[in-house]
Design a protein around this motif. Structure first.
Motif, PDB file in Angstrom:
ATOM      1  N   ALA A 129       0.933  -1.285  -0.101  1.00 25.81           N
ATOM      2  CA  ALA A 129      -0.090  -0.015   0.058  1.00 25.81           C
ATOM      3  C   ALA A 129       0.850   1.253   0.038  1.00 25.81           C
ATOM      4  N   VAL A 152      -8.658  -5.228   2.701  1.00 29.32           N
ATOM      5  CA  VAL A 152      -8.949  -4.014   2.265  1.00 29.32           C
ATOM      6  C   VAL A 152      -8.775  -2.890   3.139  1.00 29.32           C
ATOM      7  N   GLU A 153      -9.238  -3.072   4.437  1.00 30.86           N
ATOM      8  CA  GLU A 153      -9.219  -2.059   5.654  1.00 30.86           C
ATOM      9  C   GLU A 153      -7.563  -1.760   5.849  1.00 30.86           C
ATOM     10  N   GLN A 156      -6.287   0.236   3.126  1.00 27.15           N
ATOM     11  CA  GLN A 156      -6.798   1.712   2.976  1.00 27.15           C
ATOM     12  C   GLN A 156      -6.149   2.488   4.245  1.00 27.15           C
ATOM     13  N   LYS A 157      -6.186   1.885   5.415  1.00 34.37           N
ATOM     14  CA  LYS A 157      -5.534   2.638   6.674  1.00 34.37           C
ATOM     15  C   LYS A 157      -4.130   3.037   6.430  1.00 34.37           C
ATOM     16  N   ASN A 160      -3.860   3.828   1.046  1.00 33.34           N
ATOM     17  CA  ASN A 160      -4.136   3.672  -0.474  1.00 33.34           C
ATOM     18  C   ASN A 160      -5.473   3.053  -0.786  1.00 33.34           C
ATOM     19  N   ASN A 161      -6.123   3.587  -1.461  1.00 39.63           N
ATOM     20  CA  ASN A 161      -7.613   3.060  -1.935  1.00 39.63           C
ATOM     21  C   ASN A 161      -7.613   2.525  -3.468  1.00 39.63           C
ATOM     22  N   LYS A 162      -6.279   2.278  -4.013  1.00 40.26           N
ATOM     23  CA  LYS A 162      -6.402   1.650  -5.200  1.00 40.26           C
ATOM     24  C   LYS A 162      -6.245   0.181  -4.995  1.00 40.26           C
ATOM     25  N   ILE A 163      -7.305  -0.289  -4.893  1.00 38.51           N
ATOM     26  CA  ILE A 163      -7.247  -1.898  -4.418  1.00 38.51           C
ATOM     27  C   ILE A 163      -8.090  -2.573  -5.370  1.00 38.51           C
ATOM     28  N   HIS A 190     -17.309  -4.797  -0.882  1.00 37.80           N
ATOM     29  CA  HIS A 190     -16.381  -3.983  -0.101  1.00 37.80           C
ATOM     30  C   HIS A 190     -15.847  -2.704  -0.913  1.00 37.80           C
ATOM     31  N   VAL A 192     -14.599  -2.392  -3.902  1.00 33.62           N
ATOM     32  CA  VAL A 192     -13.446  -2.471  -4.798  1.00 33.62           C
ATOM     33  C   VAL A 192     -13.784  -3.108  -6.026  1.00 33.62           C
TER      34      VAL A 192
END
Length: 273
Positions: A129, A152-153, A156-157, A160-163, A190, A192
């Motif tokens: 990430a 995913v979490e 994101q934490k 990075n939101n590119k998942i 989720h 994504v």
């Protein structure tokens, strides 16, 4: 399609209503192989309006047998993946197996792939990430779709939101996998994109020979069902001659069969969206 994918496909002309494709040989065997496969797949995708990410592993760390081929060397393998992407103006991806690999691989590829067996490794997910690259996490064979929210979490934490999440089957018994297509909508919940790995989901692992088996004759069945159940993308490993491939030959699609399959899948996609 999410903006980060649109950015990745900026150099390609494609139908935005199509699924996207992640495809290539299992591992970098030679420059000639990666260029041949990329050239063929890119031409097919351009013709059919399919956005395309080139895939090849620069190193295979998760081999059953210690004598199995693992790669040409990290920097050479990565350099050949990057060279292929640059030549065809394609985004590229390769898998990583430890946190220290993430920054190295990120210098060469656009998407970092997390192998299914490692999808719960927090340090690996965070390291991937933090590179800022797209992170594609394959669902563990021992997990269901809802439980992938934790992967995913973690990403994101880390900012990075590119998942992307990829379904690749669930283990039932010692030498087979089963695809539960409920996992596609469950993982889409989720927020994504979700990909179906049409080749690894047909593996028959843990063979006594030390070489994984497979059922490549069912690749079309897996792919069609994935499109029908809402997959955003497909992952297909392909090789001109799987019988002589140095990794995963038992479950790869023969390269000359790809175009016909993709033609069918494009028609199916138009019917279900």
């Amino acid at each position: 399609m999410e903006q980060f994918l649109k950015d990745a496909f900026a150099n390609q002309q494609y139908d935005e209503k199509n699924f996207f494709l992640i495809a290539g040989p299992c591992v970098v065997e030679s420059e000639e192989l990666v260029m041949e496969v990329a050239d063929k797949v890119f031409g097919i995708c351009k013709k059919l309006g399919i956005p395309y990410i080139f895939k090849a592993s620069y190193r295979k760390a998760n081999r059953t047998s210690g004598s199995s081929f693992t790669g040409l060397g990290d920097e050479l393998g990565l350099d050949l993946v990057a060279k292929t992407g640059k030549h065809f103006q394609l985004p590229t991806t390769s898998d990583i197996h430890s946190a220290i690999e993430a920054p190295l691989a990120a210098e060469f590829v656009d998407v970092l792939q997390i192998p299914a067996f490692l999808c719960r490794q927090t340090d690996l997910l965070v390291a991937a990430a933090e590179t800022g690259k797209i992170v594609n996490v394959k669902k563990g064979q021992f997990l269901n779709g809802p439980s992938m929210k934790f992967a995913v979490e973690k990403i994101q934490k880390a900012g990075n939101n590119k998942i992307i999440l990829t379904e690749r089957g669930t283990t039932f018994g010692y030498q087979d996998l089963v695809v539960d297509y409920r996992n596609i909508p469950w993982m889409k919940d989720h927020g994504v994109p979700v990909v179906m790995d049409c080749t690894h989901s047909l593996q028959q692992p843990n063979q006594t020979s030390g070489v994984t088996g497979g059922n490549p004759q069912l690749i079309g069945t897996i792919a069609k069902a994935a499109i029908a159940t809402g997959a955003d993308g497909l992952f297909i490993e392909t090789h001109p001659n799987p019988a002589v491939a140095k990794s995963d030959g038992a479950n790869m699609l023969r390269l000359d069969l790809l175009e016909g399959l993709l033609e069918q899948l494009v028609k199916l996609r138009k019917a279900v969206i």
